[in-house]
Design an enzyme around this catalytic site. Structure first.
Site: not given
Ligand code: FUB
Length: 445
Positions: A203, A30
């Site tokens: 997301e 991420d």
């Protein structure tokens, strides 16, 4: 340190030199990249070997907290250590290993770090917390409570030209954006659902602005395709947006969380993959250049091993993360060498091309080569610009005691070279043997 966290560390080095993935001493996912005052930083989450009892609660992830990294030039990344560990979240439930994707942004000379965590005595899947610091790598002073009025994962921050800050977040069918108050610790107004995005799980919201256009980018699961990175544009930071297509196709990485940054006049996409572990819950951050078409749309990014950065004097040149390879392959390093990849199965005439090695002003005088050979030996040459270009380094490699026995050989730099150059590494068998040598890395000194 418990055994699971121990397993999380693969070794330790504070200054790391790599192409893709960016670091190999720990698992990082991420990645949110930011350029602050001309310097490039990355704020990833981290993956540890999943703890059985927590697998269900965390969708298979085991995420103990956050390290921060800075780009030190060439191809070196510096690990600044822990920014936040899960049990240090003042409002967080303990031992949940639920520290999913974070972000950090600068406003009015201060750095604000946002992260999701599971809150104590609270039903929400994740809340979002914030800390503030005078430095991009902390230490951060963490707020006592999470940001009221919102819940969800993957905070993505944006500060507009008028200094108004926005927070994007969410995960599921809906993503949201909301204005932040001046203190950056509370929301200002009601969250807005980002409209007109295609159907499917979403997301990893990340917004950036280019030439007055707001690009809302997000991870998107097309039901019959898997995780992609998509984007939509608008002339307003909260939309309405128009979906424009994909920045990256599904690359089978299980999840794909990304960020986009402009650094030294080039746009870079950061994302993650699971090269080292072979398991999509133990990921590694990567970066590749991203380009725009003249109409402002984004050209799809195809992941490479070569990645970004130009190794210079003092950086290891990870030749296994090549631009082109012929008649050879790569695999995990064998034998008594620290973990990584190597070029192997090189035959006579094999060539590995690696673009953009920075020879600077020609100050490097030697080039090291980390090699192993379990055969009769070979000659290995490093040429410039072309596979038959000038030879700048040459090695006579003898049997090193086996394919898993590594030695460092040194060659003078035979011709002075300056600037960024594409190098071609060539292998020639000396005794008619099929396999020539394994090569782990080169290093100019
Ligand atoms: O890393 C855990 C979660 O998986 C992130 O928050 C999502 O964006 C996905 O990458």
């Amino acid at each position: 340190m418990n055994k699971f966290i121990t397993a999380f560390f693969l070794g330790w080095a504070s200054l790391l030199s790599a192409q893709n993935p960016l670091v190999t001493h720990m698992y990082t996912a991420d990645p949110t990249a930011r350029c602050f005052d001309g310097k490039l930083y990355v704020y990833p989450s981290s993956d540890a070997v999943p703890i059985k009892e927590l697998i269900k609660a965390n969708n298979g992830f085991c995420m103990p907290g956050y390290h921060g990294f800075s780009f030190e030039g060439g191809s070196s990344w510096k690990d600044h250590g822990w920014i936040l560990k899960e049990n240090d979240v003042p409002w967080g439930e303990k031992d949940t290993y639920a520290m999913w994707a974070p972000d950090c942004i600068k406003k009015d000379g201060k750095y604000y770090y946002y992260f999701p965590a599971k809150a104590k005595n609270d039903n929400a899947f994740r809340r979002i917390g914030v800390g503030v610091s005078d430095n991009p790598m902390g230490p951060f002073k963490w707020e006592k409570s999470f940001i009221e009025g919102i819940q969800g994962i993957d905070p993505g921050l944006f500060v507009d030209d008028d200094n108004q800050a926005y927070l994007y977040y969410g995960g599921g069918q809906k993503l949201y954006g909301v204005k932040l108050s001046d203190d950056m610790k509370s929301i200002d107004g009601e969250p807005v659902e980002i409209q007109s995005l295609p159907f499917g799980y979403k997301e990893g919201s990340f917004l950036f602005k280019k030439d007055g256009v707001y690009y809302f980018t997000f991870a998107h699961v097309f039901p019959d395709e898997g995780y992609t990175i998509g984007y939509a544009t608008s002339n307003n930071p909260l939309g309405p947006f128009e979906y424009k297509g994909k920045i990256m196709d599904n690359i089978d990485n299980g999840t794909n969380h990304h960020s986009v940054v402009k650094y030294n006049d080039k746009w870079i996409l950061f994302y993650h993959f699971w090269h080292i572990s072979g398991c999509n819950k133990l990921r590694s951050m990567c970066a590749d250049y991203m380009e725009f078409k003249p109409d402002g749309t984004i050209k799809k990014v195809v992941p490479t091993l070569r990645g970004i950065g130009n190794p210079a004097k003092g950086d290891t040149i990870q030749v296994d993360r090549y631009n082109e390879i012929s008649n050879a392959s790569i695999s995990f390093v064998s034998g008594d060498e620290p973990m990584g990849w190597m070029v192997c199965e090189a035959r006579t005439g094999s060539t590995v091309r690696f673009n953009g090695v920075d020879f600077g002003n020609g100050e490097a005088k030697k080039m090291q080569a980390r090699v192993s050979c379990g055969n009769m030996g070979c000659t290995m040459e490093v040429r410039i610009g072309h596979q038959w270009g000038k030879v700048v380094a040459k090695y006579e490699i003898k049997n090193t005691g086996g394919w898993g026995k590594w030695v460092t050989l040194e060659s003078d730099i035979l011709e002075q070279v300056k600037g960024k150059q594409d190098i071609f590494i060539r292998f020639f068998s000396t005794n008619g043997s099929t396999k020539t040598a394994n090569l782990n890395w080169l290093l100019m000194e």
